[in-house]
Design a protein around this motif. Structure first.
Motif, PDB file in Angstrom:
ATOM      1  N   ARG A 198      82.846  35.780  91.304  1.00 60.03           N
ATOM      2  CA  ARG A 198      82.319  33.788  91.430  1.00 60.03           C
ATOM      3  C   ARG A 198      81.589  32.961  91.341  1.00 60.03           C
ATOM      4  O   ARG A 198      81.664  33.659  91.074  1.00 60.03           O
ATOM      5  N   ASN A 208      87.731  31.893  92.306  1.00 62.23           N
ATOM      6  CA  ASN A 208      87.468  33.053  91.978  1.00 62.23           C
ATOM      7  C   ASN A 208      88.414  33.766  90.620  1.00 62.23           C
ATOM      8  O   ASN A 208      89.686  33.242  90.514  1.00 62.23           O
ATOM      9  N   GLU A 251      89.616  21.620  98.734  1.00 62.08           N
ATOM     10  CA  GLU A 251      90.219  23.415  99.289  1.00 62.08           C
ATOM     11  C   GLU A 251      90.958  23.915  98.951  1.00 62.08           C
ATOM     12  O   GLU A 251      92.278  22.914  99.565  1.00 62.08           O
ATOM     13  N   LYS A 252      91.244  24.877  98.247  1.00 64.64           N
ATOM     14  CA  LYS A 252      93.031  25.215  97.377  1.00 64.64           C
ATOM     15  C   LYS A 252      94.105  24.423  97.026  1.00 64.64           C
ATOM     16  O   LYS A 252      94.924  24.541  96.874  1.00 64.64           O
ATOM     17  N   ASN A 259      88.886  27.376  95.854  1.00 67.82           N
ATOM     18  CA  ASN A 259      88.126  28.286  97.198  1.00 67.82           C
ATOM     19  C   ASN A 259      87.359  27.422  98.249  1.00 67.82           C
ATOM     20  O   ASN A 259      87.377  27.590  99.114  1.00 67.82           O
ATOM     21  N   GLU A 260      86.326  26.828  97.128  1.00 65.76           N
ATOM     22  CA  GLU A 260      85.532  25.837  98.774  1.00 65.76           C
ATOM     23  C   GLU A 260      85.050  24.283  97.552  1.00 65.76           C
ATOM     24  O   GLU A 260      85.162  24.620  96.722  1.00 65.76           O
TER      25      GLU A 260
END
Length: 202
Positions: free
Chosen positions: A118, A162, A133-134, A147-148
């Motif tokens: 990560r 990740n 995000e995403k 991821n964030e």
């Protein structure tokens, strides 16, 4: 045009000043199939092949390119993510990547998580609003999913990804460290959405 799927990890063989900066890159690509003038993404930077040999090709980088990317930190032996330009009809395995770097980020954290890593990156304020995000982002030429996103109280932004073992093995993520500068390219779709929103809110 590229996809962000790395097909070779090459290495800087030499760097020379010839007006612009001439960079010789070792590669496992079949250079017989690479035309002079072809575009190759080198750690996310679209560069033009100006010379080649049996196991190498050369590119020129201008002062502007050096100032806007992490090419300024390259030395002999630096590992470089390589991707040849997408051909019509080929599979788009990652996302649409132009090879035009939008800003330099910095690795702020690397934490093992199972067999994966990560990782967290700082984001220049000029492109922070395009990281979602995403959503998709290109880091050193690699297509990745965000991821964030962390927006600090002081206005700074970081985002996390990740990195699975396959990606570590097939890219320069196997050798990066905290503090390394990385080339960032935002998702081209985010760029167009932001442009449309500017006019719809006018």
């Amino acid at each position: 045009m590229f996809t962000g799927i790395i097909t070779d990890v090459g290495a800087v063989d030499s760097i020379e000043q010839q007006g612009d900066c001439r960079i010789i890159l070792k590669t496992a690509f079949d250079t017989a199939t690479i035309d002079i003038g072809a575009s190759i993404a080198c750690s996310g930077v679209c560069l033009t092949v100006v010379d080649k040999g049996e196991d190498w090709f050369a590119v020129d980088a201008s002062a502007e390119t050096l100032s806007c990317t992490n090419l300024q930190d390259w030395t002999a032996g630096t590992k470089v993510n390589l991707e040849r330009a997408l051909k019509i009809g080929e599979e788009l395995g990652g996302h649409i990547v132009t090879g035009h770097v939008d800003g330099l980020g910095e690795i702020t954290d690397i934490t093992p998580e199972g067999d994966s890593l990560r990782m967290r990156f700082s984001v220049p304020a000029s492109i922070a609003r395009y990281i979602a995000e995403k959503g998709s982002v290109t880091i050193n030429g690699i297509s990745l999913t965000v991821n964030e996103v962390i927006d600090d109280k002081d206005g700074a932004t970081q985002f996390g990804i990740n990195v699975i073992p396959h990606t570590q093995e097939k890219t320069t993520f196997s050798v990066v460290k905290i503090g390394d500068k990385v080339n960032l390219e935002i998702d081209v779709l985010a760029r167009y959405v932001a442009r449309m929103n500017k006019f719809s809110n006018a």
